[in-house]
Motif scaffolding. Structure first.
Motif, mmCIF file in Angstrom:
data_model
loop_
_atom_site.group_PDB
_atom_site.id
_atom_site.type_symbol
_atom_site.label_atom_id
_atom_site.label_comp_id
_atom_site.label_asym_id
_atom_site.label_seq_id
_atom_site.Cartn_x
_atom_site.Cartn_y
_atom_site.Cartn_z
ATOM 1 N N LYS A 81 0.826 -1.224 -0.161
ATOM 2 C CA LYS A 81 0.040 -0.068 0.157
ATOM 3 C C LYS A 81 0.849 1.380 -0.194
ATOM 4 N N LEU A 82 2.038 1.112 0.547
ATOM 5 C CA LEU A 82 2.822 2.204 0.698
ATOM 6 C C LEU A 82 3.097 2.704 -0.531
ATOM 7 N N ARG A 83 3.926 1.798 -1.495
ATOM 8 C CA ARG A 83 4.229 2.308 -2.816
ATOM 9 C C ARG A 83 2.814 2.570 -3.757
ATOM 10 N N GLN A 84 2.060 2.255 -3.526
ATOM 11 C CA GLN A 84 0.640 2.472 -4.246
ATOM 12 C C GLN A 84 0.224 3.915 -3.856
ATOM 13 N N ASN A 85 0.391 4.209 -2.475
ATOM 14 C CA ASN A 85 -0.055 5.515 -2.045
ATOM 15 C C ASN A 85 0.671 6.624 -2.475
ATOM 16 N N THR A 86 1.920 6.123 -2.494
ATOM 17 C CA THR A 86 3.063 7.165 -2.975
ATOM 18 C C THR A 86 2.660 7.540 -4.319
ATOM 19 N N TRP A 87 2.521 6.713 -5.393
ATOM 20 C CA TRP A 87 2.297 7.157 -6.698
ATOM 21 C C TRP A 87 0.845 7.846 -6.884
ATOM 22 N N GLU A 88 0.053 7.125 -5.876
ATOM 23 C CA GLU A 88 -1.323 7.895 -6.027
ATOM 24 C C GLU A 88 -1.425 9.441 -5.799
ATOM 25 N N LEU A 89 -0.637 9.741 -4.592
ATOM 26 C CA LEU A 89 -0.354 10.842 -4.045
ATOM 27 C C LEU A 89 0.369 11.897 -5.343
ATOM 28 N N LEU A 90 1.298 11.387 -5.593
ATOM 29 C CA LEU A 90 1.883 12.073 -6.921
ATOM 30 C C LEU A 90 1.040 12.559 -8.029
ATOM 31 N N PHE A 91 0.421 11.509 -8.421
ATOM 32 C CA PHE A 91 -0.850 11.949 -9.385
ATOM 33 C C PHE A 91 -1.433 12.864 -9.107
ATOM 34 N N ASN A 92 -1.781 12.827 -7.620
ATOM 35 C CA ASN A 92 -2.968 13.895 -7.077
ATOM 36 C C ASN A 92 -2.229 14.804 -7.032
ATOM 37 N N LEU A 93 -1.390 15.369 -6.686
ATOM 38 C CA LEU A 93 -0.299 16.447 -6.569
ATOM 39 C C LEU A 93 -0.288 17.241 -7.994
ATOM 40 N N ILE A 94 -0.039 16.346 -8.909
ATOM 41 C CA ILE A 94 -0.094 16.996 -10.174
ATOM 42 C C ILE A 94 -1.306 17.326 -10.887
ATOM 43 N N ALA A 95 -2.350 16.624 -10.458
ATOM 44 C CA ALA A 95 -3.923 16.878 -10.778
ATOM 45 C C ALA A 95 -4.070 18.342 -10.187
ATOM 46 N N VAL A 96 -3.681 18.498 -8.959
ATOM 47 C CA VAL A 96 -4.187 19.908 -8.430
ATOM 48 C C VAL A 96 -3.173 20.964 -8.589
ATOM 49 N N GLY A 97 -2.136 20.800 -9.683
ATOM 50 C CA GLY A 97 -1.511 22.010 -10.113
ATOM 51 C C GLY A 97 0.147 21.852 -9.932
ATOM 52 N N VAL A 98 0.493 20.838 -9.079
ATOM 53 C CA VAL A 98 1.913 21.080 -8.687
ATOM 54 C C VAL A 98 2.816 20.762 -9.771
ATOM 55 N N ASP A 99 3.906 21.335 -10.126
ATOM 56 C CA ASP A 99 4.953 20.971 -11.409
ATOM 57 C C ASP A 99 5.436 19.806 -11.089
ATOM 58 N N PRO A 100 5.450 18.814 -12.085
ATOM 59 C CA PRO A 100 6.086 17.397 -11.737
ATOM 60 C C PRO A 100 7.610 17.638 -11.527
ATOM 61 N N ASN A 101 8.243 18.950 -12.137
ATOM 62 C CA ASN A 101 9.510 19.178 -12.146
ATOM 63 C C ASN A 101 9.885 19.406 -10.669
ATOM 64 N N ASN A 102 8.934 19.821 -9.768
ATOM 65 C CA ASN A 102 9.368 20.158 -8.513
ATOM 66 C C ASN A 102 9.095 18.926 -7.743
ATOM 67 N N LEU A 103 8.877 17.909 -7.896
ATOM 68 C CA LEU A 103 8.426 16.771 -7.232
ATOM 69 C C LEU A 103 9.430 15.782 -7.056
ATOM 70 N N PHE A 104 9.761 15.036 -5.771
ATOM 71 C CA PHE A 104 10.427 13.917 -5.867
ATOM 72 C C PHE A 104 9.837 13.136 -4.833
ATOM 73 N N ILE A 105 10.376 11.881 -4.822
ATOM 74 C CA ILE A 105 10.083 10.764 -3.734
ATOM 75 C C ILE A 105 11.270 10.753 -2.820
ATOM 76 N N GLN A 106 10.929 10.803 -1.658
ATOM 77 C CA GLN A 106 12.115 10.698 -0.625
ATOM 78 C C GLN A 106 12.823 9.634 -0.574
ATOM 79 N N SER A 107 12.391 8.529 -0.756
ATOM 80 C CA SER A 107 13.279 7.127 -1.027
ATOM 81 C C SER A 107 14.096 6.943 -2.079
ATOM 82 N N LEU A 108 13.918 8.036 -3.283
ATOM 83 C CA LEU A 108 14.732 8.197 -4.241
ATOM 84 C C LEU A 108 15.955 8.979 -3.897
#
Ligand code: TRP
Length: 337
Positions: free
Chosen positions: A56-83
């Motif tokens: 669920k953790l990995r699923q939620n991580t990606w889900e949240l990233l999709f959600n953040l982009i959907a509400v207007g966050v620029d994907p270039n500004n996003l990172f996953i902490q464990s990466l």
């Protein structure tokens, strides 16, 4: 090099984004991108501190990233902490610049310990819960952030972050870290519409949060059944429920409706049904746009995952530079990347 001030913020991957998260944090993230050099993390290492399900953790991580982009966050500004594993390396170093007693007095540690016990049903409390704020300090300082946009509940964590930075600077004899400041959003706390004395949150149960991607009918229903006045508000004061509806209205950008309904309130002519109607309109309008973007994103999942991995790698370079300098200053062995 850009001379814009630097911003870092982060959010835990716990499924479903609700209007509490959105108005309390993410909406501000979107706006700040225009003026600042922003990086925003999805902090999956933090999400492991409570009992959790790895799939669920990995699923939620990606889900949240999709959600953040959907509400207007620029994907270039996003990172996953464990990466960006340097966060944990800096976290270890910071452990040694942070007092044990100080950590044990953090209010969130006490709260989360109780929650963890309940969730684990074998009384398990991870050392990760205890150490959580140190990793958070690493998240912030690794990018030498000037500002950290967060809700008021994070003030204690920011204070600790500054203390760690100061202690590090003092001990290595150099003003290496800037002391980051909190940037409070205009609506720091969105309350549950079902119980306006508590924060809107997913952990409190279904009726205590409104998902930004919810069906229109559900949003309308939840606002319609919002608690307005429970009768225990002192004379002359606005009840918590009505206050919450007004702040939702403002946050949703319905400024004119806000002004005129506030006038009605002060003249004693406010109809709760009018207030609720306008709030529902505001939330539904936002939600409709978000759902459209989300639908598009879901048709391009693979491409977007690639994009986030690339942006994480790019952001990681900055983190690596800091860790290299910190190791140098802290007397650790070091190799150039
Ligand atoms: N503790 C934050 C929260 O619960 C999440 C978080 C982790 C964070 N690292 C951070 C927030 C760094 C701001 C900056 O919401």
């Amino acid at each position: 090099m850009s001379t814009r001030k630097r911003i870092l913020s982060a959010i835990q991957p716990t499924g479903n984004m609700h209007f509490g998260n959105y108005f309390g944090a993410v909406q501000n993230w979107v706006r700040l991108q225009e003026e600042y050099n922003c990086v925003y993390g999805v902090v999956d290492y933090h999400a492991m501190t409570m009992p959790y399900d790895p799939k669920k953790l990995r699923q939620n991580t990606w889900e949240l990233l999709f959600n953040l982009i959907a509400v207007g966050v620029d994907p270039n500004n996003l990172f996953i902490q464990s990466l960006v594993p340097e966060h944990t390396e800096l976290g270890w170093i910071f452990n040694c610049f942070c007092s044990y007693g100080r950590l044990s007095r953090m209010t969130q540690f006490k709260d989360k310990s109780v929650q963890s016990k309940e969730k684990a049903n074998d009384d398990f409390i991870s050392a990760g819960i205890f150490d959580y704020p140190v990793l958070q300090a690493a998240d912030i300082l690794i990018y030498r952030a000037d500002y950290v946009p967060v809700g008021k509940d994070q003030d204690q964590h920011l204070e600790l972050t500054r203390e760690i930075a100061e202690r590090f600077n003092r001990q290595v004899g150099k003003e290496y870290f800037v002391l980051p400041e909190t940037l409070h959003t205009e609506i720091p706390k969105v309350m549950s519409t079902a119980d306006p004395t508590r924060k809107m949150s997913k952990s409190a149960g279904e009726k205590h949060y409104i998902s930004v991607f919810a069906e229109e009918a559900r949003i309308r229903k939840q606002i319609k059944s919002a608690v307005t006045d429970t009768g225990d508000t002192p004379e002359g004061e606005m009840s918590a429920g009505v206050e919450n509806l007004f702040s939702l209205l403002k946050a949703a950008g319905k400024i004119e409706a806000h002004t005129s309904l506030m006038e009605d309130y002060h003249t004693g002519n406010l109809k709760y049904s009018d207030l609720k109607g306008e709030v529902a309109e505001g939330l539904v309008a936002l939600s409709t746009t978000f759902k459209e973007r989300k639908a598009d994103i879901l048709t391009r999942k693979k491409e977007i995952k690639g994009q986030i991995k690339a942006s994480s790698a790019e952001i990681r370079k900055r983190a690596q530079e800091t860790v290299r300098e910190v190791k140098e200053l802290a007397g650790l062995s070091n190799v150039k990347f």
